[in-house]
Design an enzyme around this catalytic site. Structure first.
Site, PDB file in Angstrom:
ATOM      1  N   HIS A   1       0.807  -1.220   0.000  1.00 29.14           N
ATOM      2  CA  HIS A   1       0.000   0.000   0.000  1.00 29.14           C
ATOM      3  C   HIS A   1       0.841   1.272   0.000  1.00 29.14           C
ATOM      4  O   HIS A   1       0.392   2.325   0.420  1.00 29.14           O
ATOM      5  CB  HIS A   1      -0.987   0.017   1.167  1.00 29.14           C
ATOM      6  CG  HIS A   1      -1.839  -1.211   1.232  1.00 29.14           C
ATOM      7  ND1 HIS A   1      -2.799  -1.506   0.291  1.00 29.14           N
ATOM      8  CD2 HIS A   1      -1.840  -2.251   2.098  1.00 29.14           C
ATOM      9  CE1 HIS A   1      -3.364  -2.652   0.578  1.00 29.14           C
ATOM     10  NE2 HIS A   1      -2.806  -3.130   1.680  1.00 29.14           N
TER      11      HIS A   1
ATOM     12  N   GLU B   1      -7.324  12.440  -6.750  1.00 28.00           N
ATOM     13  CA  GLU B   1      -6.966  11.107  -7.211  1.00 28.00           C
ATOM     14  C   GLU B   1      -8.200  10.357  -7.682  1.00 28.00           C
ATOM     15  O   GLU B   1      -9.278  10.479  -7.102  1.00 28.00           O
ATOM     16  CB  GLU B   1      -6.304  10.313  -6.078  1.00 28.00           C
ATOM     17  CG  GLU B   1      -4.968  10.878  -5.662  1.00 28.00           C
ATOM     18  CD  GLU B   1      -4.242   9.985  -4.671  1.00 28.00           C
ATOM     19  OE1 GLU B   1      -4.519   8.765  -4.619  1.00 28.00           O
ATOM     20  OE2 GLU B   1      -3.397  10.518  -3.946  1.00 28.00           O
TER      21      GLU B   1
ATOM     22  N   ARG C   1      -3.263  19.708  -0.678  1.00 28.15           N
ATOM     23  CA  ARG C   1      -1.831  19.948  -0.540  1.00 28.15           C
ATOM     24  C   ARG C   1      -1.157  19.200  -1.678  1.00 28.15           C
ATOM     25  O   ARG C   1      -1.773  18.395  -2.356  1.00 28.15           O
ATOM     26  CB  ARG C   1      -1.325  19.407   0.792  1.00 28.15           C
ATOM     27  CG  ARG C   1      -1.621  17.905   0.912  1.00 28.15           C
ATOM     28  CD  ARG C   1      -1.022  17.266   2.120  1.00 28.15           C
ATOM     29  NE  ARG C   1      -1.534  15.928   2.338  1.00 28.15           N
ATOM     30  CZ  ARG C   1      -1.224  14.857   1.625  1.00 28.15           C
ATOM     31  NH1 ARG C   1      -0.397  14.954   0.600  1.00 28.15           N
ATOM     32  NH2 ARG C   1      -1.723  13.682   1.906  1.00 28.15           N
TER      33      ARG C   1
END
Length: 191
Positions: free
Chosen positions: A8, A48, A64
């Site tokens: 991950h 995303e 950010r």
């Protein structure tokens, strides 16, 4: 594209994402801008998506810059950190999304202190010696003599390369990884 991961954690990032048709890339960009506008967000940030075939799905928005921003900077020629600081000072963004132009291809590799043979488990200990490659972007906070603690992320550095196309960027990354040397701690570079 952050598809190359283990445990991950992202290991390789690329920009632009390979094998995405221009129309799909444009649709994803428009969806990202629409999401930011929907909440009146002004600033540098990251949205995303997950991609499944020709369908994409919103995953998250980060207000950010993320660790992989160097690949975006490389293909746009823009300093996103400067943008983020300017916005924090109340200044407007210097370009609109439509004015951002992509050129070439960029690859980023994250170098971790980890034991690949043991399932990529984090490693800790001293860094006795480092030799950085030349001609590539290196983002790091460590030097020879530092110790990688078991209490924090074991990332040693990020290397970013740029080329006129994907093959050139990958070739430059291979050369950079071949010339990188770290002694004293296990790492993922041979992997």
């Amino acid at each position: 594209d952050c598809s190359l991961q283990r445990r991950h954690q992202k290991v390789i990032e690329e920009a632009p994402a390979p094998n995405i048709a221009p129309a799909l890339r444009r649709a994803m960009g428009e969806a990202a801008v629409a999401a930011a506008r929907a909440i009146d967000y002004v600033g540098a940030g990251t949205i995303e998506f997950l991609l499944c075939g020709e369908e994409f799905f919103f995953m998250e928005m980060n207000t950010r810059l993320q660790v992989e921003h160097p690949v975006t900077e490389a293909v746009t020629g823009q300093d996103l950190v400067a943008w983020q600081l300017a916005v924090a000072e109340g200044k407007p963004l210097p370009l609109t999304q439509e004015e951002v132009v992509l050129r070439g291809h960029a690859v980023e590799a994250r170098l971790y202190a980890e034991d690949v043979a043991a399932g990529f488990l984090p490693a800790s200990g001293p860094i006795h010696w480092l030799h950085w490659p030349v001609g590539v972007r290196i983002d790091t906070g460590v030097t020879a003599g530092d110790e990688v603690s078991p209490y924090y992320d074991p990332m040693i550095a990020k290397l970013a390369t740029w080329g006129k196309d994907r093959a050139a960027a990958i070739a430059q990354m291979r050369d950079a990884l071949d010339s990188y040397v770290v002694r004293g701690i296990s790492h993922n570079v041979p992997f």
